[in-house]
Design a protein around this motif. Structure first.
Motif, PDB file in Angstrom:
ATOM      1  N   GLU A 118       6.523  -2.201  28.083  1.00  0.00           N
ATOM      2  CA  GLU A 118       5.642  -2.025  29.237  1.00  0.00           C
ATOM      3  C   GLU A 118       4.459  -1.118  28.900  1.00  0.00           C
ATOM      4  O   GLU A 118       3.334  -1.343  29.350  1.00  0.00           O
ATOM      5  CB  GLU A 118       6.417  -1.448  30.417  1.00  0.00           C
ATOM      6  CG  GLU A 118       5.564  -1.283  31.667  1.00  0.00           C
ATOM      7  CD  GLU A 118       6.347  -0.776  32.863  1.00  0.00           C
ATOM      8  OE1 GLU A 118       5.736  -0.634  33.947  1.00  0.00           O
ATOM      9  OE2 GLU A 118       7.563  -0.513  32.725  1.00  0.00           O
ATOM     10  N   HIS A 119       4.698  -0.089  28.087  1.00  0.00           N
ATOM     11  CA  HIS A 119       3.614   0.811  27.714  1.00  0.00           C
ATOM     12  C   HIS A 119       2.540   0.068  26.921  1.00  0.00           C
ATOM     13  O   HIS A 119       1.336   0.240  27.173  1.00  0.00           O
ATOM     14  CB  HIS A 119       4.157   1.984  26.901  1.00  0.00           C
ATOM     15  CG  HIS A 119       5.087   2.868  27.669  1.00  0.00           C
ATOM     16  ND1 HIS A 119       4.682   3.617  28.750  1.00  0.00           N
ATOM     17  CD2 HIS A 119       6.418   3.103  27.515  1.00  0.00           C
ATOM     18  CE1 HIS A 119       5.719   4.292  29.230  1.00  0.00           C
ATOM     19  NE2 HIS A 119       6.781   3.994  28.497  1.00  0.00           N
ATOM     20  N   THR A 122       0.702  -2.437  29.235  1.00  0.00           N
ATOM     21  CA  THR A 122      -0.177  -1.716  30.159  1.00  0.00           C
ATOM     22  C   THR A 122      -1.436  -1.229  29.438  1.00  0.00           C
ATOM     23  O   THR A 122      -2.558  -1.358  29.947  1.00  0.00           O
ATOM     24  CB  THR A 122       0.573  -0.532  30.789  1.00  0.00           C
ATOM     25  OG1 THR A 122       1.683  -1.029  31.538  1.00  0.00           O
ATOM     26  CG2 THR A 122      -0.335   0.254  31.716  1.00  0.00           C
ATOM     27  N   ASN A 123      -1.257  -0.673  28.247  1.00  0.00           N
ATOM     28  CA  ASN A 123      -2.421  -0.196  27.487  1.00  0.00           C
ATOM     29  C   ASN A 123      -3.372  -1.336  27.146  1.00  0.00           C
ATOM     30  O   ASN A 123      -4.598  -1.205  27.276  1.00  0.00           O
ATOM     31  CB  ASN A 123      -1.960   0.502  26.212  1.00  0.00           C
ATOM     32  CG  ASN A 123      -1.359   1.866  26.474  1.00  0.00           C
ATOM     33  OD1 ASN A 123      -1.637   2.494  27.486  1.00  0.00           O
ATOM     34  ND2 ASN A 123      -0.530   2.325  25.554  1.00  0.00           N
ATOM     35  N   ARG A 126      -5.373  -2.315  30.137  1.00  0.00           N
ATOM     36  CA  ARG A 126      -6.436  -1.359  30.446  1.00  0.00           C
ATOM     37  C   ARG A 126      -7.601  -1.467  29.470  1.00  0.00           C
ATOM     38  O   ARG A 126      -8.758  -1.280  29.853  1.00  0.00           O
ATOM     39  CB  ARG A 126      -5.863   0.056  30.429  1.00  0.00           C
ATOM     40  CG  ARG A 126      -4.939   0.345  31.617  1.00  0.00           C
ATOM     41  CD  ARG A 126      -4.238   1.674  31.470  1.00  0.00           C
ATOM     42  NE  ARG A 126      -3.448   1.975  32.673  1.00  0.00           N
ATOM     43  CZ  ARG A 126      -2.463   2.865  32.711  1.00  0.00           C
ATOM     44  NH1 ARG A 126      -2.149   3.549  31.614  1.00  0.00           N
ATOM     45  NH2 ARG A 126      -1.801   3.069  33.828  1.00  0.00           N
ATOM     46  N   PRO A 134      -3.330  -3.681  35.150  1.00  0.00           N
ATOM     47  CA  PRO A 134      -3.088  -3.805  33.711  1.00  0.00           C
ATOM     48  C   PRO A 134      -1.997  -4.807  33.355  1.00  0.00           C
ATOM     49  O   PRO A 134      -2.085  -5.463  32.314  1.00  0.00           O
ATOM     50  CB  PRO A 134      -2.697  -2.387  33.288  1.00  0.00           C
ATOM     51  CG  PRO A 134      -2.266  -1.703  34.541  1.00  0.00           C
ATOM     52  CD  PRO A 134      -3.046  -2.324  35.646  1.00  0.00           C
ATOM     53  N   LEU A 135      -0.972  -4.945  34.211  1.00  0.00           N
ATOM     54  CA  LEU A 135       0.094  -5.914  33.947  1.00  0.00           C
ATOM     55  C   LEU A 135      -0.185  -7.199  34.715  1.00  0.00           C
ATOM     56  O   LEU A 135      -0.575  -7.167  35.879  1.00  0.00           O
ATOM     57  CB  LEU A 135       1.457  -5.366  34.361  1.00  0.00           C
ATOM     58  CG  LEU A 135       2.044  -4.213  33.541  1.00  0.00           C
ATOM     59  CD1 LEU A 135       3.404  -3.821  34.097  1.00  0.00           C
ATOM     60  CD2 LEU A 135       2.164  -4.591  32.071  1.00  0.00           C
TER      61      LEU A 135
END
Length: 412
Positions: A118-119, A122-123, A126, A134-135
């Motif tokens: 997820e990190h 998400t990055n 962005r 972001p997702l």
């Protein structure tokens, strides 16, 4: 031999294919040595010779899971005997690890790469879609992935030539040439054993009967080629030129002490994706660029578990074969020190990464060497080592030198 906490003890015994000058043999790593398990099985007159006296891991992968466990139990018994090293059989089957050449440990069948962090997702959202969510709406409902190219999976140490492809500079027509935004992706891969037929999904609760072992993966990525081609069908030539895996396959059962629950979820998965065993993994990865550590991702932060990935991969009835490989996608954490690729570490080129020698990187340069390693908790306070997986970037043009001489390259 090294001590029990070097990550290559009897509790681990990762499998690999090595060549000591007399052809390829299946072996296990034990400390700083390699044990020829085929020759050992012959010397012990074992009934497991057929799966161990081989030049590839594939015969063992094709065997039923109970055979995997029998092999592991026998090897731990044989190699755990205090006096086994003083026997003539031991002297004939042991080789220094630094003196052998490692090969691809198994013939790769299908290769699937997921997007399970997820990190990371998400990055990337962005960076590439600023000002929007972001997702994507499907991300927490379905393990997203793409079907890669098994034929371009290579073993650690294999140089990777910078790919050529079509890319589109800003406000200009498309061009064809070497990628200018070559990246790495620190990932964890899962090696599938046994076989399932078409129309036979693997339930999430039965994943351990199909996952033989774990490798580290570098899914090299040409971000500029990928950006131009991926709409509307996703990654293609920006990924298919090379995927590196570690030479050693750590058995799934060797990671029993590394099982952890995945991160908390705010969306309930559909029933076929409910993982009753919560088979996340507590792996600490380390990424080094030209010998400088640039990131330490933690796999335990990964949202979708290996069991959920395999269940989804087969949920439409797709078959599996011994040697199929699926990977987690980039492993990233909540802070920059845990980001798993240069796209994140340099934030799309907006904030270049400064190495310990003062050189800077937005993306990989010719001559750069990238190494990924990992460790996991083992029994009784020991550790289990994964990797390393290493690759050096070669110029797109074979006539150019492999390592640039400019002081800005980080060359050594």
């Amino acid at each position: 031999m090294t001590g029990p906490d070097d990550g290559y003890g009897v509790a681990s015994l990762p499998f690999g294919v090595f060549d000591a000058g007399g052809g390829r043999h299946l072996g296990v790593a034990l400390g700083d040595e390699v044990v020829d398990v085929g020759a050992l099985a012959v010397a012990r007159r074992s009934g497991l010779v057929d799966v161990l006296d081989a030049s590839s891991l594939n015969p063992l992968l094709a065997a039923p899971p109970e055979v995997w466990r029998e092999v592991r139990a026998d090897l731990r018994e044989w190699l755990g005997e205090p006096r086994w090293r003083s026997t003539p059989a031991a002297r004939a089957v042991v080789h220094p690890r630094h003196a052998v050449r490692m090969h691809l440990p198994f013939t790769v069948g299908d290769y699937v790469d997921f997007y399970a962090s997820e990190h990371h997702a998400t990055n990337v959202g962005r960076i590439l879609r600023p000002g929007t969510a972001p997702l994507t709406p499907n991300w927490k409902h379905v393990p997203i992935g793409y079907h890669g190219r098994g034929g371009s999976v290579v073993v650690s140490g294999t140089p990777v030539r910078r790919p050529r492809g079509q890319r589109k500079p800003d406000d200009e027509p498309p061009v064809f040439g070497p990628s200018e935004r070559l990246d790495f992706e620190a990932e964890v891969g899962f090696v599938v054993g046994s076989r399932t037929e078409t129309g036979q999904p693997i339930p999430v609760a039965e994943a351990a009967e199909h996952i033989f072992g774990v490798v580290l993966v570098n899914d090299w990525s040409a971000r500029d080629i990928q950006a131009w081609e991926y709409v509307p069908l996703g990654p293609f030539l920006g990924k298919s030129f090379a995927t590196s895996i570690s030479a050693w396959v750590v058995p799934w059962d060797a990671l029993a002490d590394a099982h952890v629950a995945p991160p908390p979820r705010d969306t309930s998965p559909l029933p076929y994706l409910v993982d009753p065993h919560d088979t996340g993994l507590d792996l600490d990865l380390e990424v080094a660029l030209n010998g400088h550590v640039i990131s330490r991702p933690r796999y335990r932060t990964t949202y979708w578990t290996p069991a959920q990935q395999l269940a989804h991969l087969t949920s439409n009835g797709a078959p599996t074969r011994p040697g199929d490989l699926f990977a987690s996608g980039t492993v990233s954490g909540p802070v920059r020190e845990e980001f798993g690729c240069l796209l994140e570490l340099a934030w799309g080129g907006q904030d270049p990464l400064t190495l310990a020698d003062g050189t800077r990187r937005s993306f990989l340069l010719d001559g750069d060497e990238l190494t990924i390693t990992a460790r996991a908790p083992g029994p009784a306070g020991s550790t289990v080592a994964l990797g390393p997986v290493t690759g050096t970037v070669l110029p797109s043009d074979p006539s150019r030198p492999a390592r640039a001489t400019s002081p800005t390259t980080g060359g050594r």
